[in-house]
Design a protein around this motif. Sequence first.
Motif, PDB file in Angstrom:
ATOM      1  N   UNK A 119       0.825  -1.198   0.000  1.00 17.59           N
ATOM      2  CA  UNK A 119       0.000   0.000   0.000  1.00 17.59           C
ATOM      3  C   UNK A 119       0.860   1.248   0.000  1.00 17.59           C
ATOM      4  N   UNK A 120       0.198   2.363  -0.050  1.00 21.69           N
ATOM      5  CA  UNK A 120       0.891   3.646  -0.074  1.00 21.69           C
ATOM      6  C   UNK A 120       0.608   4.412   1.215  1.00 21.69           C
ATOM      7  N   UNK A 121       1.434   5.381   1.462  1.00 23.38           N
ATOM      8  CA  UNK A 121       1.197   6.261   2.604  1.00 23.38           C
ATOM      9  C   UNK A 121      -0.136   6.974   2.413  1.00 23.38           C
ATOM     10  N   UNK A 122      -0.800   7.227   3.523  1.00 22.75           N
ATOM     11  CA  UNK A 122      -2.067   7.961   3.492  1.00 22.75           C
ATOM     12  C   UNK A 122      -2.006   9.005   4.604  1.00 22.75           C
ATOM     13  N   UNK A 123      -1.399  10.170   4.300  1.00 23.16           N
ATOM     14  CA  UNK A 123      -1.156  11.172   5.324  1.00 23.16           C
ATOM     15  C   UNK A 123      -2.408  11.632   6.079  1.00 23.16           C
ATOM     16  N   UNK A 124      -3.568  11.595   5.442  1.00 17.39           N
ATOM     17  CA  UNK A 124      -4.789  12.075   6.104  1.00 17.39           C
ATOM     18  C   UNK A 124      -5.149  11.255   7.341  1.00 17.39           C
ATOM     19  N   UNK A 125      -4.685  10.002   7.420  1.00 15.02           N
ATOM     20  CA  UNK A 125      -4.932   9.186   8.610  1.00 15.02           C
ATOM     21  C   UNK A 125      -3.628   8.859   9.339  1.00 15.02           C
ATOM     22  N   UNK A 126      -2.530   9.465   8.921  1.00 19.06           N
ATOM     23  CA  UNK A 126      -1.236   9.265   9.560  1.00 19.06           C
ATOM     24  C   UNK A 126      -0.521   7.998   9.140  1.00 19.06           C
ATOM     25  N   UNK A 127      -1.029   7.304   8.110  1.00 16.73           N
ATOM     26  CA  UNK A 127      -0.391   6.054   7.693  1.00 16.73           C
ATOM     27  C   UNK A 127       0.849   6.353   6.857  1.00 16.73           C
ATOM     28  N   UNK A 128       1.957   5.687   7.208  1.00 11.88           N
ATOM     29  CA  UNK A 128       3.212   5.885   6.476  1.00 11.88           C
ATOM     30  C   UNK A 128       3.534   4.718   5.542  1.00 11.88           C
ATOM     31  N   UNK A 129       2.851   3.582   5.719  1.00  8.79           N
ATOM     32  CA  UNK A 129       3.071   2.436   4.844  1.00  8.79           C
ATOM     33  C   UNK A 129       2.112   1.317   5.163  1.00  8.79           C
ATOM     34  N   UNK A 130       1.960   0.400   4.206  1.00 18.08           N
ATOM     35  CA  UNK A 130       1.057  -0.735   4.412  1.00 18.08           C
ATOM     36  C   UNK A 130       1.479  -1.908   3.536  1.00 18.08           C
ATOM     37  N   UNK A 131       1.405  -3.099   4.096  1.00 15.22           N
ATOM     38  CA  UNK A 131       1.642  -4.336   3.364  1.00 15.22           C
ATOM     39  C   UNK A 131       0.488  -5.274   3.698  1.00 15.22           C
ATOM     40  N   UNK A 132      -0.085  -5.891   2.672  1.00 13.95           N
ATOM     41  CA  UNK A 132      -1.145  -6.878   2.869  1.00 13.95           C
ATOM     42  C   UNK A 132      -0.766  -8.140   2.111  1.00 13.95           C
ATOM     43  N   UNK A 133      -0.875  -9.284   2.777  1.00 14.70           N
ATOM     44  CA  UNK A 133      -0.589 -10.572   2.151  1.00 14.70           C
ATOM     45  C   UNK A 133      -1.819 -11.457   2.253  1.00 14.70           C
ATOM     46  N   UNK A 134      -2.167 -12.076   1.137  1.00 19.18           N
ATOM     47  CA  UNK A 134      -3.261 -13.036   1.110  1.00 19.18           C
ATOM     48  C   UNK A 134      -2.688 -14.417   0.881  1.00 19.18           C
ATOM     49  N   UNK A 135      -3.204 -15.385   1.605  1.00 23.34           N
ATOM     50  CA  UNK A 135      -2.691 -16.753   1.529  1.00 23.34           C
ATOM     51  C   UNK A 135      -3.815 -17.700   1.121  1.00 23.34           C
ATOM     52  N   UNK A 136      -3.488 -18.621   0.210  1.00 20.33           N
ATOM     53  CA  UNK A 136      -4.472 -19.590  -0.256  1.00 20.33           C
ATOM     54  C   UNK A 136      -5.349 -19.074  -1.375  1.00 20.33           C
ATOM     55  N   UNK A 137      -4.863 -18.089  -2.110  1.00 21.33           N
ATOM     56  CA  UNK A 137      -5.620 -17.505  -3.214  1.00 21.33           C
ATOM     57  C   UNK A 137      -5.688 -18.512  -4.366  1.00 21.33           C
ATOM     58  N   UNK A 138      -6.870 -18.725  -4.947  1.00 18.83           N
ATOM     59  CA  UNK A 138      -6.979 -19.658  -6.075  1.00 18.83           C
ATOM     60  C   UNK A 138      -6.031 -19.267  -7.212  1.00 18.83           C
ATOM     61  N   UNK A 139      -5.646 -20.249  -8.017  1.00 19.79           N
ATOM     62  CA  UNK A 139      -4.710 -20.023  -9.124  1.00 19.79           C
ATOM     63  C   UNK A 139      -5.201 -18.933 -10.073  1.00 19.79           C
ATOM     64  N   UNK A 140      -6.513 -18.768 -10.181  1.00 20.61           N
ATOM     65  CA  UNK A 140      -7.069 -17.738 -11.059  1.00 20.61           C
ATOM     66  C   UNK A 140      -6.774 -16.334 -10.542  1.00 20.61           C
ATOM     67  N   UNK A 141      -6.409 -16.247  -9.259  1.00 18.97           N
ATOM     68  CA  UNK A 141      -6.167 -14.938  -8.663  1.00 18.97           C
ATOM     69  C   UNK A 141      -7.444 -14.244  -8.231  1.00 18.97           C
ATOM     70  N   UNK A 142      -8.567 -14.880  -8.445  1.00 20.14           N
ATOM     71  CA  UNK A 142      -9.870 -14.289  -8.083  1.00 20.14           C
ATOM     72  C   UNK A 142     -10.374 -14.904  -6.789  1.00 20.14           C
ATOM     73  N   UNK A 143     -11.174 -14.162  -6.120  1.00 25.25           N
ATOM     74  CA  UNK A 143     -11.767 -14.666  -4.889  1.00 25.25           C
ATOM     75  C   UNK A 143     -11.081 -14.110  -3.662  1.00 25.25           C
ATOM     76  N   UNK A 144     -11.697 -14.373  -2.552  1.00 26.57           N
ATOM     77  CA  UNK A 144     -11.196 -13.898  -1.268  1.00 26.57           C
ATOM     78  C   UNK A 144     -10.201 -14.906  -0.708  1.00 26.57           C
ATOM     79  N   UNK A 145      -9.029 -14.446  -0.288  1.00 23.41           N
ATOM     80  CA  UNK A 145      -8.071 -15.394   0.296  1.00 23.41           C
ATOM     81  C   UNK A 145      -8.607 -15.928   1.625  1.00 23.41           C
ATOM     82  N   UNK A 146      -8.378 -17.197   1.911  1.00 20.63           N
ATOM     83  CA  UNK A 146      -8.811 -17.746   3.198  1.00 20.63           C
ATOM     84  C   UNK A 146      -8.168 -17.045   4.397  1.00 20.63           C
TER      85      UNK A 146
END
Length: 131
Positions: free
Chosen positions: A14-41
């Motif tokens: 993710x990117x910094x979002x100064x309006x809420x004081x965020x300086x950085x963000x990383x999100x990892x999804x695990x178990x995502x179907x091969x198609x890349x679609x859907x919600x990770x478990x």
Amino acid sequence: LGRPLFGRSVFTQGVAQPSIGRTGRVTCGYGVPASGRGTPPVEVGVSTYKDVESATSRVEATVSQLRSIGAGQIQATVSGLPATALSTGTSFTVLLAQGARTIAVTVQRSLGNTSGPALAVTERVLENLGQ
């Protein structure tokens, strides 16, 4: 979790979002179907903020947002830190602030019908991040 997660792992920086004081963000999804679609478990998000107050405020805002759509809420302790576990019809999310960063872990109900798996994953995330 006590079971393998089949599928891919995806990483989003993710990117910094100064309006809420965020300086950085990383999100990892695990178990995502091969198609890349859907919600990770399992999804793990770690965000950093300019200060403790901004991180705490963001957790409170996210809890309020999820409560506004009907999520159930319980208070928990994860690795000695106060946390909030929220449940919806499809998932469990654990939110907490650790200093000037936040951790959000969401586990889909397909992996268990209690907040236990989400709390366990959150504990492992904290072990790996350290203080």
